[in-house]
Enzyme design. Structure first.
Site, PDB file in Angstrom:
ATOM      1  N   LYS A 167     -25.738  28.831  54.201  1.00 64.14           N
ATOM      2  CA  LYS A 167     -25.994  27.593  54.707  1.00 64.14           C
ATOM      3  C   LYS A 167     -25.973  27.388  56.053  1.00 64.14           C
ATOM      4  O   LYS A 167     -25.014  27.936  56.853  1.00 64.14           O
ATOM      5  CB  LYS A 167     -24.651  26.925  53.927  1.00 64.14           C
ATOM      6  CG  LYS A 167     -24.488  25.387  54.219  1.00 64.14           C
ATOM      7  CD  LYS A 167     -23.463  24.563  53.636  1.00 64.14           C
ATOM      8  CE  LYS A 167     -22.168  24.483  54.320  1.00 64.14           C
ATOM      9  NZ  LYS A 167     -22.239  23.895  55.457  1.00 64.14           N
ATOM     10  N   ASP A 190     -27.997  22.295  55.809  1.00 60.82           N
ATOM     11  CA  ASP A 190     -26.774  21.270  55.610  1.00 60.82           C
ATOM     12  C   ASP A 190     -26.868  20.270  56.572  1.00 60.82           C
ATOM     13  O   ASP A 190     -26.136  20.421  57.494  1.00 60.82           O
ATOM     14  CB  ASP A 190     -25.619  21.775  55.263  1.00 60.82           C
ATOM     15  CG  ASP A 190     -24.173  21.106  55.211  1.00 60.82           C
ATOM     16  OD1 ASP A 190     -24.691  19.810  54.715  1.00 60.82           O
ATOM     17  OD2 ASP A 190     -23.233  21.371  55.414  1.00 60.82           O
ATOM     18  N   LEU A 191     -27.761  19.474  56.787  1.00 63.73           N
ATOM     19  CA  LEU A 191     -27.746  18.565  58.005  1.00 63.73           C
ATOM     20  C   LEU A 191     -27.410  16.980  57.484  1.00 63.73           C
ATOM     21  O   LEU A 191     -27.534  16.133  58.291  1.00 63.73           O
ATOM     22  CB  LEU A 191     -29.139  18.551  58.699  1.00 63.73           C
ATOM     23  CG  LEU A 191     -29.507  19.751  59.400  1.00 63.73           C
ATOM     24  CD1 LEU A 191     -31.055  19.990  59.828  1.00 63.73           C
ATOM     25  CD2 LEU A 191     -28.655  20.198  60.297  1.00 63.73           C
ATOM     26  N   PHE A 198     -29.115  14.580  56.080  1.00 61.68           N
ATOM     27  CA  PHE A 198     -29.913  13.208  56.677  1.00 61.68           C
ATOM     28  C   PHE A 198     -29.338  11.971  56.084  1.00 61.68           C
ATOM     29  O   PHE A 198     -29.052  11.784  55.061  1.00 61.68           O
ATOM     30  CB  PHE A 198     -31.327  13.303  56.325  1.00 61.68           C
ATOM     31  CG  PHE A 198     -31.826  14.772  56.879  1.00 61.68           C
ATOM     32  CD1 PHE A 198     -31.771  15.265  58.295  1.00 61.68           C
ATOM     33  CD2 PHE A 198     -32.901  15.667  55.970  1.00 61.68           C
ATOM     34  CE1 PHE A 198     -32.151  16.271  58.734  1.00 61.68           C
ATOM     35  CE2 PHE A 198     -33.038  16.532  56.586  1.00 61.68           C
ATOM     36  CZ  PHE A 198     -33.119  17.158  57.941  1.00 61.68           C
ATOM     37  N   ILE A 224     -33.473   5.628  58.238  1.00 58.27           N
ATOM     38  CA  ILE A 224     -34.553   4.825  57.454  1.00 58.27           C
ATOM     39  C   ILE A 224     -35.295   5.698  56.584  1.00 58.27           C
ATOM     40  O   ILE A 224     -35.447   6.958  56.746  1.00 58.27           O
ATOM     41  CB  ILE A 224     -35.082   3.885  58.264  1.00 58.27           C
ATOM     42  CG1 ILE A 224     -35.941   4.826  59.072  1.00 58.27           C
ATOM     43  CG2 ILE A 224     -34.482   2.853  58.843  1.00 58.27           C
ATOM     44  CD1 ILE A 224     -37.056   4.046  60.003  1.00 58.27           C
ATOM     45  N   PRO A 225     -35.784   5.180  55.425  1.00 57.70           N
ATOM     46  CA  PRO A 225     -36.416   6.044  54.290  1.00 57.70           C
ATOM     47  C   PRO A 225     -37.350   6.722  55.028  1.00 57.70           C
ATOM     48  O   PRO A 225     -37.582   8.178  54.830  1.00 57.70           O
ATOM     49  CB  PRO A 225     -36.919   4.852  53.304  1.00 57.70           C
ATOM     50  CG  PRO A 225     -35.811   3.834  53.298  1.00 57.70           C
ATOM     51  CD  PRO A 225     -35.550   3.816  54.936  1.00 57.70           C
ATOM     52  N   ASN A 226     -38.250   6.329  55.822  1.00 52.96           N
ATOM     53  CA  ASN A 226     -39.496   7.173  56.364  1.00 52.96           C
ATOM     54  C   ASN A 226     -39.005   8.084  57.102  1.00 52.96           C
ATOM     55  O   ASN A 226     -39.491   9.499  56.959  1.00 52.96           O
ATOM     56  CB  ASN A 226     -40.158   6.328  57.319  1.00 52.96           C
ATOM     57  CG  ASN A 226     -41.475   6.839  57.574  1.00 52.96           C
ATOM     58  OD1 ASN A 226     -42.445   7.317  56.962  1.00 52.96           O
ATOM     59  ND2 ASN A 226     -41.642   6.881  59.124  1.00 52.96           N
ATOM     60  N   THR A 227     -37.829   8.060  58.066  1.00 52.11           N
ATOM     61  CA  THR A 227     -37.313   9.024  59.049  1.00 52.11           C
ATOM     62  C   THR A 227     -36.908  10.201  58.048  1.00 52.11           C
ATOM     63  O   THR A 227     -37.131  11.169  58.205  1.00 52.11           O
ATOM     64  CB  THR A 227     -36.435   8.689  59.834  1.00 52.11           C
ATOM     65  OG1 THR A 227     -37.235   7.511  60.689  1.00 52.11           O
ATOM     66  CG2 THR A 227     -35.789   9.708  60.859  1.00 52.11           C
ATOM     67  N   THR A 260     -15.427  14.677  51.607  1.00 48.84           N
ATOM     68  CA  THR A 260     -14.287  14.968  51.135  1.00 48.84           C
ATOM     69  C   THR A 260     -12.966  14.548  52.128  1.00 48.84           C
ATOM     70  O   THR A 260     -11.862  14.809  51.963  1.00 48.84           O
ATOM     71  CB  THR A 260     -14.042  16.178  50.816  1.00 48.84           C
ATOM     72  OG1 THR A 260     -14.375  17.078  51.448  1.00 48.84           O
ATOM     73  CG2 THR A 260     -14.775  16.442  49.213  1.00 48.84           C
ATOM     74  N   ARG A 316     -11.423  28.699  47.383  1.00 53.00           N
ATOM     75  CA  ARG A 316     -10.482  30.023  48.042  1.00 53.00           C
ATOM     76  C   ARG A 316     -10.279  31.043  46.969  1.00 53.00           C
ATOM     77  O   ARG A 316      -9.716  30.614  45.868  1.00 53.00           O
ATOM     78  CB  ARG A 316      -9.368  29.405  48.795  1.00 53.00           C
ATOM     79  CG  ARG A 316      -9.462  28.725  49.807  1.00 53.00           C
ATOM     80  CD  ARG A 316      -9.931  29.484  51.080  1.00 53.00           C
ATOM     81  NE  ARG A 316     -10.178  28.878  52.212  1.00 53.00           N
ATOM     82  CZ  ARG A 316     -11.301  28.211  52.505  1.00 53.00           C
ATOM     83  NH1 ARG A 316     -12.423  28.333  51.819  1.00 53.00           N
ATOM     84  NH2 ARG A 316     -11.534  27.537  53.858  1.00 53.00           N
ATOM     85  N   GLN A 322      -8.482  23.482  54.072  1.00 50.86           N
ATOM     86  CA  GLN A 322      -9.024  22.742  52.895  1.00 50.86           C
ATOM     87  C   GLN A 322      -7.716  22.499  52.130  1.00 50.86           C
ATOM     88  O   GLN A 322      -6.781  23.104  51.776  1.00 50.86           O
ATOM     89  CB  GLN A 322      -9.831  23.660  51.939  1.00 50.86           C
ATOM     90  CG  GLN A 322     -11.141  24.103  52.645  1.00 50.86           C
ATOM     91  CD  GLN A 322     -12.282  23.082  52.546  1.00 50.86           C
ATOM     92  OE1 GLN A 322     -11.873  22.177  52.073  1.00 50.86           O
ATOM     93  NE2 GLN A 322     -13.358  23.775  52.950  1.00 50.86           N
TER      94      GLN A 322
HETATM   95  O1  C5P Z   1     -14.627  27.762  55.675  1.00 50.92           O
HETATM   96  P1  C5P Z   1     -14.732  27.066  54.362  1.00 50.92           P
HETATM   97  O2  C5P Z   1     -14.912  27.859  52.918  1.00 50.92           O
HETATM   98  O3  C5P Z   1     -13.774  26.110  54.243  1.00 50.92           O
HETATM   99  O4  C5P Z   1     -16.082  26.382  54.740  1.00 50.92           O
HETATM  100  C1  C5P Z   1     -16.835  25.405  53.974  1.00 50.92           C
HETATM  101  C2  C5P Z   1     -17.724  24.823  54.323  1.00 50.92           C
HETATM  102  O5  C5P Z   1     -18.361  23.939  53.637  1.00 50.92           O
HETATM  103  C3  C5P Z   1     -17.949  24.414  56.017  1.00 50.92           C
HETATM  104  O6  C5P Z   1     -19.186  24.694  56.420  1.00 50.92           O
HETATM  105  C4  C5P Z   1     -17.944  22.991  55.611  1.00 50.92           C
HETATM  106  O7  C5P Z   1     -18.118  22.210  56.559  1.00 50.92           O
HETATM  107  C5  C5P Z   1     -18.381  22.591  54.437  1.00 50.92           C
HETATM  108  N1  C5P Z   1     -18.082  21.347  53.619  1.00 50.92           N
HETATM  109  C6  C5P Z   1     -16.696  21.275  53.534  1.00 50.92           C
HETATM  110  N2  C5P Z   1     -16.192  19.996  52.552  1.00 50.92           N
HETATM  111  C7  C5P Z   1     -17.196  19.268  52.370  1.00 50.92           C
HETATM  112  C8  C5P Z   1     -18.571  19.425  52.742  1.00 50.92           C
HETATM  113  C9  C5P Z   1     -18.750  20.502  53.345  1.00 50.92           C
HETATM  114  O8  C5P Z   1     -15.831  22.152  53.581  1.00 50.92           O
HETATM  115  N3  C5P Z   1     -16.870  18.123  51.679  1.00 50.92           N
END
Ligand code: C5P
Length: 230
Positions: free
Chosen positions: A27, A54-55, A57, A60-63, A114, A175, A184
């Protein structure tokens, strides 16, 4: 899916050099992409890795549609958008990817970040519990033709029941037993996440910061394989 959360491309490349494409996907998020750009993503795909870009996006819809096309041209395996951009935006993204020749990237939605709870939603004028908003946006993503959502592994069971078997659930917050939780708050082990209905686990630091990342990844894969009964 190993989260390549490294501050620069050199460290990301060093880390990836020790991995086999058959053992994981990768990712690339906003930090690494903003520093290194598409060249790094191309390099990863050339090494044989499937890449989740994982950007998230949201425009607006077109962009968003044109951005998804650009991601597909990079050869990525999965790309994502914010479901809160609305159904018109998601449909436009989906239709743009349908026009792409060859294997199109999976298109996944982010529902509620989250990091946000019901209080944060209220601040935005949304008088709704976070879980309810997650379910609402996941349903909107599905009717807009998206392939799945990113969600907490704790939400996976409910979403699997609501969305049916073919909707992909991509879950961070995983984990291995005994690993540090880092920041987390609520985590599941890889095996428990799969048993709860996750299709793809996003795991960063337990692998990227491990003394022996290859061994840490192998242990995660063994836990997943045990859970799916291989
Ligand atoms: O190091 P770790 O396992 O916590 O990384 C989790 C990855 O998932 C990170 O890239 C974090 O930005 C991404 N992420 C997250 N919780 C989200 C969405 C994405 O931890 N709700």
């Amino acid at each position: 899916i190993v989260a390549l959360d490294f501050p620069d491309g050199a460290r990301a490349r060093d880390f990836v050099a020790g991995l086999q494409p058959g053992s994981c996907r990768l990712k690339v998020g906003k930090e690494l992409f903003t520093r290194e750009g598409p060249a790094l993503v191309r390099w990863l795909t050339e090494q044989g890795f499937e890449v989740f870009l994982d950007l998230k996006f949201h425009d607006i819809p077109n962009t968003v549609a044109r951005a998804c096309e650009a991601a597909a041209a990079l050869g990525v395996w999965m790309v994502n958008v914010h479901a809160s951009g609305g159904s018109k935006m998601m449909v436009a993204a989906r239709e743009a990817l349908d026009q792409v020749g060859g294997r199109r990237p999976l298109l996944i939605a982010v529902t509620v970040l989250t990091s946000m709870g019901s209080e944060d939603l209220r601040e935005l004028g949304l008088e709704v519990e976070a879980q309810e908003q997650v379910s609402r946006l996941a349903a909107l993503a599905k009717t807009s033709g998206l392939d799945g959502v990113v969600c907490s592994p704790r939400e996976a069971g409910v979403l699997r029941a609501q969305m049916g078997p073919n909707f992909r659930l991509v879950t961070p917050g995983v984990r291995p037993k005994g690993a540090s939780r880092d920041d987390q708050a609520r985590v599941l082990t890889p095996g428990d996440a799969v048993r709860s209905g996750s299709d793809y686990l996003v795991i960063g630091r337990p692998i990227t910061q491990a003394a022996d990342p290859v061994a840490a990844l192998a242990a995660v894969n063994a836990d997943i394989e045990a859970a799916i009964g291989r």
